[in-house]
Every structure is written in structure tokens, then in C-alpha cells.
Design a protein around this motif. Structure first.
Motif, PDB file in Angstrom:
ATOM      1  N   PHE A  78       0.870  -1.173   0.000  1.00  0.00           N
ATOM      2  CA  PHE A  78       0.000   0.000   0.000  1.00  0.00           C
ATOM      3  C   PHE A  78       0.907   1.222   0.000  1.00  0.00           C
ATOM      4  N   LYS A  79       0.868   1.995  -1.098  1.00  0.00           N
ATOM      5  CA  LYS A  79       1.712   3.186  -1.208  1.00  0.00           C
ATOM      6  C   LYS A  79       0.922   4.307  -1.861  1.00  0.00           C
ATOM      7  N   ASN A  80       1.028   5.501  -1.309  1.00  0.00           N
ATOM      8  CA  ASN A  80       0.453   6.714  -1.913  1.00  0.00           C
ATOM      9  C   ASN A  80      -1.017   6.568  -2.295  1.00  0.00           C
ATOM     10  N   GLY A  81      -1.799   5.942  -1.459  1.00  0.00           N
ATOM     11  CA  GLY A  81      -3.221   5.795  -1.736  1.00  0.00           C
ATOM     12  C   GLY A  81      -3.538   4.753  -2.793  1.00  0.00           C
ATOM     13  N   GLN A  82      -2.587   3.899  -3.113  1.00  0.00           N
ATOM     14  CA  GLN A  82      -2.784   2.831  -4.086  1.00  0.00           C
ATOM     15  C   GLN A  82      -2.467   1.488  -3.435  1.00  0.00           C
ATOM     16  N   VAL A  83      -3.210   0.467  -3.855  1.00  0.00           N
ATOM     17  CA  VAL A  83      -2.893  -0.892  -3.452  1.00  0.00           C
ATOM     18  C   VAL A  83      -2.261  -1.560  -4.658  1.00  0.00           C
ATOM     19  N   ILE A  84      -1.051  -2.060  -4.496  1.00  0.00           N
ATOM     20  CA  ILE A  84      -0.324  -2.707  -5.583  1.00  0.00           C
ATOM     21  C   ILE A  84      -0.256  -4.196  -5.272  1.00  0.00           C
ATOM     22  N   ILE A  85      -0.881  -5.004  -6.135  1.00  0.00           N
ATOM     23  CA  ILE A  85      -0.934  -6.458  -5.971  1.00  0.00           C
ATOM     24  C   ILE A  85      -0.019  -7.083  -7.020  1.00  0.00           C
ATOM     25  N   GLN A  86       0.793  -8.044  -6.618  1.00  0.00           N
ATOM     26  CA  GLN A  86       1.694  -8.713  -7.550  1.00  0.00           C
ATOM     27  C   GLN A  86       0.911  -9.708  -8.387  1.00  0.00           C
ATOM     28  N   GLY A  87       0.912  -9.532  -9.701  1.00  0.00           N
ATOM     29  CA  GLY A  87       0.233 -10.441 -10.616  1.00  0.00           C
ATOM     30  C   GLY A  87      -1.026  -9.817 -11.181  1.00  0.00           C
ATOM     31  N   ASP A  88      -1.586 -10.468 -12.203  1.00  0.00           N
ATOM     32  CA  ASP A  88      -2.800  -9.984 -12.848  1.00  0.00           C
ATOM     33  C   ASP A  88      -4.001 -10.706 -12.235  1.00  0.00           C
ATOM     34  N   TYR A  89      -4.623 -10.075 -11.245  1.00  0.00           N
ATOM     35  CA  TYR A  89      -5.760 -10.646 -10.537  1.00  0.00           C
ATOM     36  C   TYR A  89      -6.985  -9.738 -10.644  1.00  0.00           C
ATOM     37  N   ARG A  90      -7.119  -9.022 -11.747  1.00  0.00           N
ATOM     38  CA  ARG A  90      -8.205  -8.048 -11.865  1.00  0.00           C
ATOM     39  C   ARG A  90      -9.578  -8.691 -11.703  1.00  0.00           C
ATOM     40  N   ASP A  91      -9.809  -9.813 -12.373  1.00  0.00           N
ATOM     41  CA  ASP A  91     -11.129 -10.442 -12.322  1.00  0.00           C
ATOM     42  C   ASP A  91     -11.483 -10.887 -10.903  1.00  0.00           C
ATOM     43  N   LYS A  92     -10.543 -11.528 -10.224  1.00  0.00           N
ATOM     44  CA  LYS A  92     -10.798 -12.017  -8.866  1.00  0.00           C
ATOM     45  C   LYS A  92     -10.990 -10.865  -7.885  1.00  0.00           C
ATOM     46  N   ILE A  93     -10.174  -9.818  -8.026  1.00  0.00           N
ATOM     47  CA  ILE A  93     -10.279  -8.665  -7.132  1.00  0.00           C
ATOM     48  C   ILE A  93     -11.604  -7.946  -7.355  1.00  0.00           C
ATOM     49  N   MET A  94     -11.992  -7.780  -8.613  1.00  0.00           N
ATOM     50  CA  MET A  94     -13.259  -7.108  -8.908  1.00  0.00           C
ATOM     51  C   MET A  94     -14.432  -7.902  -8.336  1.00  0.00           C
ATOM     52  N   GLU A  95     -14.362  -9.214  -8.415  1.00  0.00           N
ATOM     53  CA  GLU A  95     -15.420 -10.062  -7.866  1.00  0.00           C
ATOM     54  C   GLU A  95     -15.500  -9.923  -6.343  1.00  0.00           C
ATOM     55  N   LEU A  96     -14.338  -9.911  -5.671  1.00  0.00           N
ATOM     56  CA  LEU A  96     -14.322  -9.745  -4.215  1.00  0.00           C
ATOM     57  C   LEU A  96     -14.894  -8.392  -3.800  1.00  0.00           C
ATOM     58  N   LEU A  97     -14.506  -7.331  -4.507  1.00  0.00           N
ATOM     59  CA  LEU A  97     -14.978  -5.995  -4.158  1.00  0.00           C
ATOM     60  C   LEU A  97     -16.481  -5.848  -4.413  1.00  0.00           C
ATOM     61  N   LYS A  98     -16.977  -6.462  -5.475  1.00  0.00           N
ATOM     62  CA  LYS A  98     -18.416  -6.389  -5.753  1.00  0.00           C
ATOM     63  C   LYS A  98     -19.218  -7.125  -4.688  1.00  0.00           C
ATOM     64  N   LYS A  99     -18.699  -8.222  -4.179  1.00  0.00           N
ATOM     65  CA  LYS A  99     -19.366  -8.937  -3.101  1.00  0.00           C
ATOM     66  C   LYS A  99     -19.443  -8.094  -1.837  1.00  0.00           C
ATOM     67  N   LYS A 100     -18.441  -7.246  -1.634  1.00  0.00           N
ATOM     68  CA  LYS A 100     -18.424  -6.370  -0.462  1.00  0.00           C
ATOM     69  C   LYS A 100     -19.313  -5.145  -0.632  1.00  0.00           C
ATOM     70  N   GLY A 101     -19.774  -4.882  -1.859  1.00  0.00           N
ATOM     71  CA  GLY A 101     -20.664  -3.762  -2.087  1.00  0.00           C
ATOM     72  C   GLY A 101     -20.032  -2.575  -2.781  1.00  0.00           C
ATOM     73  N   PHE A 102     -18.785  -2.683  -3.203  1.00  0.00           N
ATOM     74  CA  PHE A 102     -18.112  -1.606  -3.905  1.00  0.00           C
ATOM     75  C   PHE A 102     -18.470  -1.643  -5.392  1.00  0.00           C
ATOM     76  N   SER A 103     -18.426  -0.491  -6.036  1.00  0.00           N
ATOM     77  CA  SER A 103     -18.507  -0.471  -7.483  1.00  0.00           C
ATOM     78  C   SER A 103     -17.084  -0.361  -7.990  1.00  0.00           C
ATOM     79  N   VAL A 104     -16.772  -1.125  -9.041  1.00  0.00           N
ATOM     80  CA  VAL A 104     -15.408  -1.247  -9.528  1.00  0.00           C
ATOM     81  C   VAL A 104     -15.382  -0.957 -11.026  1.00  0.00           C
TER      82      VAL A 104
END
Length: 109
Positions: A78-104
């Protein structure tokens, strides 16, 4: 003889209190109206997924980052207001955030 039995022997008049049930972690994080931006970049030739655009408290965003990293079993920071994840996990991350109620919003590729 376990610890509870030993405590009863030492303090026979004491009655243990009921333990408090902690709330879920999901209720602690502030949800926002604007979407969180989930983008893909290559840094030093390696794929990274970057989350940005969260306008709540940094502590909440750090909790969210830690939860994402543990659920996906990946590294990141976590740096400068950004979360940097190693690897291409966009689909999985978007699915997790949508389950939590965020719009992505997906950006890049």
C-alpha cells in the motif's frame, strides 16, 4: 485439568462473563459512491494490479488491501493511496470488491 478448572479451584465464587461476539470485518469499511479503479500495469517486466480511487480513510483501504492479499494468497503493498498487488488478478479482485458492495471500474486491457 485445563486452565478453566484451575481457575475454578482458585476462585470458586467467580462466575465467568459471556464473551462478546465481534462484528464482521465487512461492516467496518466505508463504502463510496464512485467506483474503485482496478488497472493492470507491467512494472519492471512483471504484471501488477493496481487499485486506486478510494476516498475513505487510509486505514480502511489498508484493511481492504490486507484482506485481498490474504484471500488471493499474493504479495503486495500500500503506497500513496494505491494498493499494488503482484500479478494480474483483476477479475478475482473485482469479484471480491463487488461482493463487499463496492462499485469497480476496470481500466487497461
Amino acid at each position: 485439568m485445563d486452565l478453566q478448572d484451575q481457575l475454578k479451584n482458585l476462585f470458586p465464587d467467580h462466575e465467568p462473563q459471556a464473551e462478546e461476539i465481534s462484528q464482521d470485518k465487512e461492516g467496518d469499511i466505508w463504502l463510496q459512491d464512485e467506483p474503485i479503479i482496478c488497472k493492470y500495469e507491467k512494472r519492471k517486466g512483471k504484471p501488477t494490479t493496481i487499485l486506486e480511487g478510494y476516498n475513505g480513510a487510509d486505514g480502511d483501504f489498508k484493511k481492504l488491501a490486507k484482506e485481498i492479499k490474504t484471500k488471493l494468497s499474493v504479495g503486495g503493498s500500500f503506497k500513496n493511496g494505491q494498493v499494488i498487488i503482484q500479478g494480474d488478478y483483476r477479475d478475482k479482485i473485482m469479484e471480491l470488491l463487488k461482493k463487499k458492495g463496492f462499485s469497480v471500474k476496470r481500466v487497461g486491457g
